[in-house]
Scaffold this motif. Structure first.
Motif, mmCIF file in Angstrom:
data_model
loop_
_atom_site.group_PDB
_atom_site.id
_atom_site.type_symbol
_atom_site.label_atom_id
_atom_site.label_comp_id
_atom_site.label_asym_id
_atom_site.label_seq_id
_atom_site.Cartn_x
_atom_site.Cartn_y
_atom_site.Cartn_z
ATOM 1 N N GLY A 67 14.115 10.273 -18.242
ATOM 2 C CA GLY A 67 14.353 9.943 -16.847
ATOM 3 C C GLY A 67 13.500 8.773 -16.423
ATOM 4 O O GLY A 67 12.838 8.130 -17.247
ATOM 5 N N PRO A 68 13.464 8.471 -15.123
ATOM 6 C CA PRO A 68 12.686 7.308 -14.658
ATOM 7 C C PRO A 68 11.226 7.338 -15.070
ATOM 8 O O PRO A 68 10.679 6.307 -15.474
ATOM 9 C CB PRO A 68 12.833 7.394 -13.140
ATOM 10 C CG PRO A 68 14.145 8.066 -12.929
ATOM 11 C CD PRO A 68 14.255 9.081 -14.029
ATOM 12 N N ALA A 69 10.564 8.503 -15.000
ATOM 13 C CA ALA A 69 9.156 8.575 -15.379
ATOM 14 C C ALA A 69 8.971 8.274 -16.858
ATOM 15 O O ALA A 69 8.078 7.506 -17.255
ATOM 16 C CB ALA A 69 8.581 9.950 -15.031
ATOM 17 N N GLY A 70 9.816 8.869 -17.706
ATOM 18 C CA GLY A 70 9.721 8.628 -19.136
ATOM 19 C C GLY A 70 10.042 7.193 -19.498
ATOM 20 O O GLY A 70 9.365 6.585 -20.346
ATOM 21 N N VAL A 72 10.139 6.358 -7.743
ATOM 22 C CA VAL A 72 8.989 5.469 -7.886
ATOM 23 C C VAL A 72 7.681 6.254 -7.999
ATOM 24 O O VAL A 72 6.695 5.760 -8.556
ATOM 25 C CB VAL A 72 8.952 4.452 -6.718
ATOM 26 C CG1 VAL A 72 8.544 5.118 -5.413
ATOM 27 C CG2 VAL A 72 8.083 3.255 -7.045
ATOM 28 N N SER A 73 7.658 7.495 -7.515
ATOM 29 C CA SER A 73 6.467 8.331 -7.696
ATOM 30 C C SER A 73 6.301 8.697 -9.163
ATOM 31 O O SER A 73 5.177 8.722 -9.691
ATOM 32 C CB SER A 73 6.567 9.591 -6.841
ATOM 33 O OG SER A 73 6.597 9.270 -5.467
ATOM 34 N N GLY A 74 7.409 8.984 -9.842
ATOM 35 C CA GLY A 74 7.349 9.242 -11.278
ATOM 36 C C GLY A 74 6.893 8.016 -12.037
ATOM 37 O O GLY A 74 6.144 8.115 -13.026
ATOM 38 N N GLU A 108 0.831 -1.193 0.000
ATOM 39 C CA GLU A 108 0.000 0.000 0.000
ATOM 40 C C GLU A 108 0.874 1.254 0.000
ATOM 41 O O GLU A 108 0.524 2.273 -0.600
ATOM 42 C CB GLU A 108 -0.917 -0.013 1.227
ATOM 43 C CG GLU A 108 -2.085 0.949 1.152
ATOM 44 C CD GLU A 108 -1.717 2.356 1.571
ATOM 45 O OE1 GLU A 108 -2.454 3.297 1.198
ATOM 46 O OE2 GLU A 108 -0.708 2.528 2.283
ATOM 47 N N GLY A 109 2.027 1.176 0.652
ATOM 48 C CA GLY A 109 2.919 2.329 0.716
ATOM 49 C C GLY A 109 3.768 2.520 -0.519
ATOM 50 O O GLY A 109 4.419 3.559 -0.677
ATOM 51 N N CYS A 110 3.779 1.536 -1.398
ATOM 52 C CA CYS A 110 4.547 1.634 -2.647
ATOM 53 C C CYS A 110 3.706 2.364 -3.680
ATOM 54 O O CYS A 110 2.580 1.938 -3.982
ATOM 55 C CB CYS A 110 4.898 0.235 -3.156
ATOM 56 S SG CYS A 110 5.683 0.233 -4.789
ATOM 57 N N PRO A 111 4.203 3.445 -4.271
ATOM 58 C CA PRO A 111 3.410 4.199 -5.244
ATOM 59 C C PRO A 111 2.917 3.368 -6.425
ATOM 60 O O PRO A 111 1.889 3.678 -7.017
ATOM 61 C CB PRO A 111 4.359 5.307 -5.692
ATOM 62 C CG PRO A 111 5.239 5.532 -4.503
ATOM 63 C CD PRO A 111 5.456 4.159 -3.937
#
Length: 996
Positions: free
Chosen positions: A547-550, A818-820, A452-455
């Motif tokens: 970047g990580p999100a992309g 990890v939010s991205g 649950e805490g992992c985005p």
């Protein structure tokens, strides 16, 4: 019934134990029984004792079921909850609720038993009979293998009062009490149904319940009063006697210094109790006189270490002004006092111990000759009473039979070792909330806090299980289901999952991040080729930013069948991870592994390429995703000082292999992860001798991840706390001295300006402040921005331009990698119009999981998955931590998981379960509640039910703000799952309904 707990009749208790043991192979929810061995038996007070451990006088020893649960798990010495002249309603009016908070070090604001003294006496006698029965019937040990120890207080007048005097006499010999006769009669009534316990056994239960007492006095009690109580118990009552000692005997300066060095500087207390309580110079001669007296009487005398340690309530921990500290923070004080007194008496003074004992120190404590040992805080944590089993197994092989004095040298060594033992040190940072923002559901409340805490809500428990079994390929397949960057996140993720791990309440969180990397490293070569596109969409998508999100967006979309083209203006993928995070933390070879997945999926990469304008991209692509990051550098202007931006410095550091000229003294301003990276990188630059990290609060309140903070400290970065920079002058950074004020809305103490200034040597000042989103870029590409300069986006992160999405740091400002990735996952699902990940959760083996619960175990390198508690399948924290067993796990036919109900009449609203429920809820208030009768239901606001007729299966129900009558087979507003739960209680847990 509000906060008033009720006492169950002996017949109900007996039938509850028998039926649950026969049908569930558990006793009051405990899955593992401790079986004592006759050849390991000890002796104290002229009686045998199978193990030297048990519950301290407190919440775990005030009701019969508490004592039964403790015995089943391995306790054999029971310090019964203190009785005093103030009791029942009078006491309840003085004790605020909730009264227990045990999520790290423990706190409580309770006193003695909340029952009336005659009720407490009856509970103890009922427990006496139940333990005799269980010992013989279930083969748990000898019927005389355990001992009860009464705890009385608080002054001589109270102890000599008719109420307490009668209690003492009846505990010495209870044969003539009504409850003794009732228990014997009930056992005889059912004797023909027992397998091993006979009618003769029932008739032979001795009335001599207690022959020992522990004196508990209030703070400030004069020494002559304490001695007079001890003399009375020894001379008039013939009881072996312990006197509880407070850690205040160590003196204020010692206690303050010891707690400060262990990281408990935030625990507030003044010198008052140290000056008002029993003084060491008065205690020693008193104990010598009492030892002499007891010897003349043929009795044993000793001290109980420790009594309560009062501290101030500063952060609203409990609804009182003062509370009592216990657990891991108390151990270094308690064991130091034990060592000091042992040295004073050359090991001849008997010590009964309490104060932070648990599985990590019980063997050492008892080996020193300090026993019996009673506990409270450890069994108020997840695992609960079951933790006693591990403790009993650890002390059983020691072979100690009698008290032959204390090994003073070994005890002193144990006290000294506690000063640097990680088990008693406070974390560098205070833990944040471990709770979800969601309320606990009435049905199926199990969830893994880590997931649950992992985005991106990875199936952590599943891949931890597979990894623990060495099934790395299967584990990596699970990881890749939701995680597009296993190598990056396995290396530098700030692992919010670990901060939520239930193991934090045991010892150390499961090393989820390291386990992820372990799986990736062991299985990537074999699993990589399996990553293939599944046709869910035929969209053509352009992604700006590598970047990580992309990268994550490209992964999720390409795997879903989209044609993906990614533009990155740098020569390699990774964004801030590649360009800014120092290469000693993560290098490009690691990032390249994750990039291989994109190549495998057919993503077209344009590296070293500035992407066309959005308007141009819209001509050739169905969707456009902007993952450009928050690349605009922030700044902090200081008088007379040209500062360096941390990201500029880190980028230069990576590009020049660390060869950056900074001078001898470097100051880094900031307290986040970037500040830690900057300070550690600066420390490695040639010519740098000192790196100072300046922050306006203390390190405990820095936003940086604790792991990064600790690494910086270990590498020699010097923390300059409570300083606010003003100007650079003559090679020195002048700072205002700050002070911590009251707790503000952020949960941290506010900063207030103190007196004076402090100068810090500085050849270079590097500022690690928040970076800014590229507002100009968004405006140039026709996107609307808000007053902060952020691109306006909807819930699906689509911008004001239809089909153009904004994700990652550029959407919200600097955040976690990890939010991205979570942004990317959400946008991918919006584009595809369906889930882009499978459900790969696996059910856990219940027996294996129950075997792990209650067992403290340190990290085992490369095998840490074995410590995972599988919370997504079996949680039961609230069940385990309730001293009174008022939260009950029940099996409901047709439901895969056990369900939890709250039993109102067993609860005193201590609030302990609230600390450990992973939801933003308090189970004792928020779980579906069983009431004993309509009056109790009326006295509560909980949703729940009262069984009106068992035969008809009829109940009065309160649900969603409405009350109505439910009956099986008739139309009702009760959901099927709730109806099934109530029916299961009636059919399979009838012993819960037998309360009268």
């Amino acid at each position: 019934m509000s906060d008033i707990m009720s006492c169950m009749p002996f017949e109900q208790l007996l039938n509850w134990v028998r039926k649950e043991h026969k049908e569930k192979q558990t006793v009051f929810g405990l899955h593992k029984a401790y079986v004592a061995s006759k050849d390991q038996e000890m002796h104290i007070f002229g009686r045998p004792l199978e193990t030297p451990i048990g519950p301290a006088a407190g919440p775990n020893s005030q009701l019969a079921q508490n004592i039964v649960a403790s015995y089943y798990a391995g306790s054999r010495f029971f310090e019964l909850k203190t009785v005093q002249i103030m009791d029942g309603a009078e006491l309840a009016a003085c004790v605020n609720k909730p009264c227990i908070k045990a999520d790290d070090e423990g706190y409580n604001c309770e006193w003695s038993t909340e029952l009336y003294v005659p009720q407490a006496q009856d509970e103890y006698i009922k427990a006496w009979f139940l333990l005799k029965f269980m010992a013989k019937e279930y083969g748990l040990g000898e019927m005389d293998g355990f001992q009860f120890n009464i705890s009385v207080g608080y002054d001589l007048a109270g102890v000599k009062s008719e109420k307490i005097n009668t209690f003492i006499d009846n505990m010495k010999d209870g044969k003539n009490t009504d409850v003794f006769k009732e228990c014997q009669s009930v056992l005889l009534k059912y004797a023909d149904e027992f397998a091993n316990f006979t009618a003769q056994d029932a008739q032979s239960v001795p009335g001599e319940i207690c022959n020992s007492a522990t004196i508990s006095t209030l703070h400030g009690c004069p020494p002559e009063e304490i001695e007079s109580i001890a003399c009375y118990l020894l001379e008039e009552k013939g009881l072996h006697t312990f006197v509880k000692c407070n850690p205040t005997l160590l003196g204020y300066d010692f206690a303050r210094a010891r707690l400060n060095e262990l990281g408990y500087d935030y625990i507030a207390f003044g010198p008052f109790h140290f000056e008002d309580d029993l003084q060491y110079e008065d205690a020693v001669p008193m104990f010598k006189r009492l030892m002499k007296l007891s010897g003349e009487l043929g009795l044993e005398f000793g001290v109980k270490i420790t009594n309560t340690f009062p501290v101030d309530v500063k952060a609203g921990e409990l609804p009182s002004e003062e509370m009592y500290m216990s657990g891991k923070s108390l151990f270094p004080l308690s064991i130091s006092l034990a060592a000091k007194l042992s040295e004073e008496f050359d090991g001849g003074l008997r010590i009964s111990y309490a104060g932070g004992a648990d599985a990590f120190n019980i063997k050492e404590i008892v080996s020193c000759g300090v026993w019996p040992v009673t506990v409270a805080t450890t069994i108020l944590k997840p695992g609960g009473y079951q933790r006693l089993t591990q403790m009993a197994n650890l002390v059983a092989p020691l072979g100690i039979k009698e008290f032959n004095g204390i090994d003073v040298k070994a005890l002193r060594a144990l006290a000294e070792a506690a000063r640097s033992d990680k088990h008693y040190m406070k974390s560098a940072k205070l833990p944040g909330t471990r709770k979800s923002k969601e309320n606990v559901p009435l049905i199926d409340c199990y969830m893994a806090p880590c997931e649950e805490g992992c985005p991106i809500n990875q199936e952590v428990a599943t891949y931890m299980k597979l990894s623990g079994e060495g099934r790395y390929e299967e584990a990596l397949r699970v990881i890749l289901n939701r995680n597009a960057l296993p190598f990056i996140t396995g290396t530098i993720c700030n692992h919010n999952c670990q901060s939520r791990c239930t193991r934090n309440f045991y010892e150390t969180p499961v090393q989820i991040r390291d386990t992820k990397l372990l799986c990736a490293e062991n299985a990537f070569a074999k699993v990589k080729g399996e990553v293939k596109a599944i046709t869910q969409t035929k969209d053509k998508v352009a992604i700006v930013g590598g970047g990580p999100a992309g990268m994550a967006a490209a992964y999720y979309l390409a795997r879903s069948g989209a044609e993906v083209v990614l533009y990155e203006k740098k020569e390699r993928l990774g964004g801030v991870v590649s360009q800014v995070i120092p290469n000693f933390r993560i290098d490009d070879k690691v990032i390249a592994k994750d990039a291989e997945l994109l190549t495998q999926l057919g993503v077209t990469l344009h590296l070293g390429t500035v992407a066309p304008k959005v308007a141009e991209l819209e001509k050739d692509f169905d969707r456009v995703i902007l993952a450009v990051g928050a690349y605009k550098r922030g700044s902090l202007p200081l008088e007379g000082c040209e500062t360096k931006n941390a990201l500029d410095f880190l980028e230069a550091y990576n590009q020049n292999d660390g060869k950056v000229s900074l001078g001898r003294n470097v100051v880094v301003i900031g307290g986040g992860n970037t500040a830690m990276d900057t300070a550690r990188a600066a420390k490695r630059c040639p010519g740098v001798e000192n790196v100072y990290l300046v922050y306006r609060r203390t390190k405990r309140y820095m936003p940086a991840d604790e792991h990064e903070l600790v690494l910086a400290r270990e590498e020699g970065v010097e923390f300059k706390e409570l300083l606010a920079p003003v100007k650079l002058e003559g090679g020195e950074l002048l700072c205002k001295v700050m002070e911590l004020g009251d707790i503000d809305s952020s949960g941290r103490p506010c900063c207030v300006e103190g007196e004076g200034t402090e100068a810090v040597q500085a050849d270079t000042v590097i500022v690690a402040v928040g970076e800014k989103v590229p507002t100009d870029f968004y405006k140039e590409n026709g996107l609307e921005v808000d007053e902060r300069g952020y691109a306006r986006t909807g819930d699906n992160y689509e911008s004001s331009r239809k089909g153009v999405y904004v994700i990652g740091d550029g959407r919200r400002g600097p955040a976690l990698v990890v939010s991205g990735m979570a942004d990317a996952l959400k946008v991918a699902e919006d584009i595809v119009g369906a889930d882009v990940c499978l459900d790969m959760s696996e059910t856990a083996d219940e027996q294996v999981t129950y075997e792990k619960q209650g067992v403290l175990k340190e990290v085992v390198k490369d095998q840490d998955g074995k410590r995972c508690l599988s919370c997504q399948a079996i949680c039961e924290n609230c069940v385990q931590v309730c001293p009174n067993r008022a939260n009950l796990a029940i099996q409901v036919p047709g439901m895969e998981k056990t369900q939890v109900i709250h039993v109102d009449y067993m609860c005193n609203e201590c609030g302990n379960c609230a600390s450990f429920c992973p939801y933003a809820s308090s189970p004792y208030l928020d779980k579906f509640t069983l009431f004993a009768n309509l009056e109790h239901m009326k006295d509560s606001k909980n949703q729940g039910f009262v069984v009106l007729d068992r035969e008809l299966k009829q109940a009065r129900v309160r649900l969603l703000g409405k009350e109505f009558t439910w009956q099986k087979g008739e139309a009702s507003a009760v959901p099927e799952a709730i109806a099934n739960l109530m029916e299961a209680v009636i059919d399979d847990y009838a012993y819960v309904l037998d309360f009268k």
